[in-house]
Scaffold this motif. Structure first.
Motif, PDB file in Angstrom:
ATOM      1  N   THR A   1       0.860  -1.173   0.000  1.00 38.00           N
ATOM      2  CA  THR A   1       0.000   0.000   0.000  1.00 38.00           C
ATOM      3  C   THR A   1       0.904   1.233   0.000  1.00 38.00           C
TER       4      THR A   1
ATOM      5  N   ASN B   1       4.369   3.647   6.909  1.00 38.21           N
ATOM      6  CA  ASN B   1       3.511   3.289   8.044  1.00 38.21           C
ATOM      7  C   ASN B   1       4.165   2.306   9.016  1.00 38.21           C
TER       8      ASN B   1
ATOM      9  N   GLN C   1      -0.631  -9.622  11.006  1.00 35.90           N
ATOM     10  CA  GLN C   1      -1.903  -8.917  11.161  1.00 35.90           C
ATOM     11  C   GLN C   1      -1.784  -7.469  10.692  1.00 35.90           C
ATOM     12  N   LYS C   2      -0.671  -6.812  11.051  1.00 31.80           N
ATOM     13  CA  LYS C   2      -0.440  -5.436  10.621  1.00 31.80           C
ATOM     14  C   LYS C   2      -0.267  -5.382   9.103  1.00 31.80           C
TER      15      LYS C   2
ATOM     16  N   ILE D   1      -1.726  -7.297   6.854  1.00 27.90           N
ATOM     17  CA  ILE D   1      -3.061  -7.386   6.249  1.00 27.90           C
ATOM     18  C   ILE D   1      -3.822  -6.070   6.424  1.00 27.90           C
ATOM     19  N   LYS D   2      -3.686  -5.472   7.584  1.00 28.13           N
ATOM     20  CA  LYS D   2      -4.429  -4.244   7.899  1.00 28.13           C
ATOM     21  C   LYS D   2      -3.859  -3.017   7.192  1.00 28.13           C
ATOM     22  N   ASP D   3      -2.505  -2.899   7.147  1.00 35.22           N
ATOM     23  CA  ASP D   3      -1.893  -1.633   6.740  1.00 35.22           C
ATOM     24  C   ASP D   3      -0.924  -1.674   5.567  1.00 35.22           C
ATOM     25  N   TRP D   4      -0.189  -2.757   5.370  1.00 32.82           N
ATOM     26  CA  TRP D   4       0.967  -2.699   4.480  1.00 32.82           C
ATOM     27  C   TRP D   4       0.807  -3.335   3.116  1.00 32.82           C
TER      28      TRP D   4
END
Length: 105
Positions: free
Chosen positions: A17, A21, A77-78, A80-83
């Motif tokens: 993405t 971050n 998890q991070k 999948i959520k953010d990167w």
């Protein structure tokens, strides 16, 4: 290839993405942590539009333990959520290998 023992490669291919971050810091931490895991052999990584990280492991059990390692689970998890906008994981058995290295002239 005298005394070659097969091993496993985890091939992680991804697209990111926008923005860092905290990704770079976590990637560095994960590489440092992976190197301390039982069964870890080495890691190779490159990123352009598509990133690819290949980690090498002695056996499937070592790969499973790494996948379940607490800090690695948080990073997954991070991711999948953010990167990551997309990723793919392949686990392969390496039956043989060979290397070319140009000699200095």
């Amino acid at each position: 290839m005298k005394n070659f023992k097969p091993y496993y490669a985890v091939i992680f291919t991804s697209t990111r993405t926008e923005g860092d971050n905290g990704y770079s810091e976590m990637a560095e931490l994960m590489e440092t942590l992976a190197k301390t895991q039982t069964g870890f052999i080495s890691i190779d990584s490159a990123r352009n539009k598509v990133g690819i990280t290949v980690s090498y492991w002695e056996n499937l059990e070592a790969i499973q333990l790494w996948k379940q390692q607490t800090d690695h689970v948080i990073a997954q998890q991070k991711g999948i959520k953010d990167w990551y906008s997309w990723y793919n994981v392949k686990i392969c058995k390496v039956e043989r290998e060979y290397t070319f290295k140009r000699m200095q002239e």
